[in-house]
Scaffold this motif. Sequence first.
Motif, PDB file in Angstrom:
ATOM      1  N   ASP A 278      39.372  48.586  35.276  1.00 35.61           N
ATOM      2  CA  ASP A 278      40.072  47.397  35.770  1.00 35.61           C
ATOM      3  C   ASP A 278      40.644  46.735  34.433  1.00 35.61           C
ATOM      4  N   TYR A 279      41.973  46.142  34.578  1.00 40.38           N
ATOM      5  CA  TYR A 279      42.312  45.473  33.317  1.00 40.38           C
ATOM      6  C   TYR A 279      41.561  44.264  33.198  1.00 40.38           C
ATOM      7  N   ASP A 280      40.969  43.683  34.142  1.00 40.75           N
ATOM      8  CA  ASP A 280      40.196  42.396  33.778  1.00 40.75           C
ATOM      9  C   ASP A 280      38.903  42.639  33.106  1.00 40.75           C
ATOM     10  N   LEU A 282      38.970  45.295  30.897  1.00 40.78           N
ATOM     11  CA  LEU A 282      39.231  46.364  29.659  1.00 40.78           C
ATOM     12  C   LEU A 282      39.631  45.312  28.543  1.00 40.78           C
ATOM     13  N   ASN A 286      44.210  48.951  25.364  1.00 41.48           N
ATOM     14  CA  ASN A 286      45.356  48.610  26.506  1.00 41.48           C
ATOM     15  C   ASN A 286      46.571  49.124  26.142  1.00 41.48           C
ATOM     16  N   LYS A 290      50.267  51.551  34.087  1.00 40.77           N
ATOM     17  CA  LYS A 290      49.601  51.826  35.166  1.00 40.77           C
ATOM     18  C   LYS A 290      48.808  53.247  35.077  1.00 40.77           C
TER      19      LYS A 290
END
Length: 319
Positions: A278-280, A282, A286, A290
């Motif tokens: 999940d990007y929160d 990571l 980056n 998606k």
Amino acid sequence: MGTPLDYGFKPYTHYGGYLKDKYQGQRVFKIIADGGFTCPNRDGTKGFGGCTYCNVDSFTPELSRSLPSIKDQIEQGMERAIKNYQAEKFIIYFQPNTNTYAPTHYLKSMYDEGLSINTENIVGLSVGTRPDCIDAEKVALLESYTDRFDVDLEMGMESIYNDTLAQINRGCLHEDLEQSLDLVKDSKLDVCLHTIFGFPWETKEMMLAYAHELNRFPQVKFAKLHHLHIVEGSVMGVKYKRAPFKLFSLEEYTEFLAEFIPLLRPDMVLQRLFGLSDYDLLIAPNWGLKKTEIQDYIDKGLQSRGVVQGSKYQAGLLV
């Protein structure tokens, strides 16, 4: 005029195509179940803190983490898969942590509960674990389900080098994996090995040698290929913030896969080519895309390079 990708043909043996062929075109989805397991290098049996790259929340969807029971997780997971993807059949996937790290009778009750929900539409059981948490009794338990379901035993190989396994606090050796694979060499279980590419002290040549290890075990049917990514809540995350180190860019990783995939046996089914938290959670790398966009980028990159899985494989040797 379309390319092979436009018609669903990829330059490697991919899991989606495998499932489509095996289940006569039905839409089959994995439903993640969190059994509340831990790991021997988290609870003090072998160590504390877990593998240095690991924050278990980074690979467990938030909805699964917050649900109180196996039944609720699976029912809601099925509902979402039907609503969003028109899923028709399901594989129950015990993923987070080490899902054979408990007494066999407890494992049986957990697996039985997961497989008892909407059973007529369940086609498989997938169990993720560590190679040092498998024994003959647990193999026999998993095999007991093969008369009704396809059973996938997924083990983390991560690296083939004991020095790397020590540096990441893995708590086991590559020899443990070899021993566990020996237990299932004549088994009805479908074996999947998980790899991680990009540990900063491993060279490209060292990573390409992973292919030989995957190839030399005919009982390995599936593989999951992941790049190293750094997540919040991990020991490696703390180190990276203090002193960032080199990680794959998307282009570099695609180029690496273009060299790696031709070395693999052509019959080996690739369940994944990359992982993404999940990007929160990571930290890096980056890639700003998606999952579907990353997959499309890699597939097109492999196609443009003329990649063919197995084109450099011969009788189990790297050529």
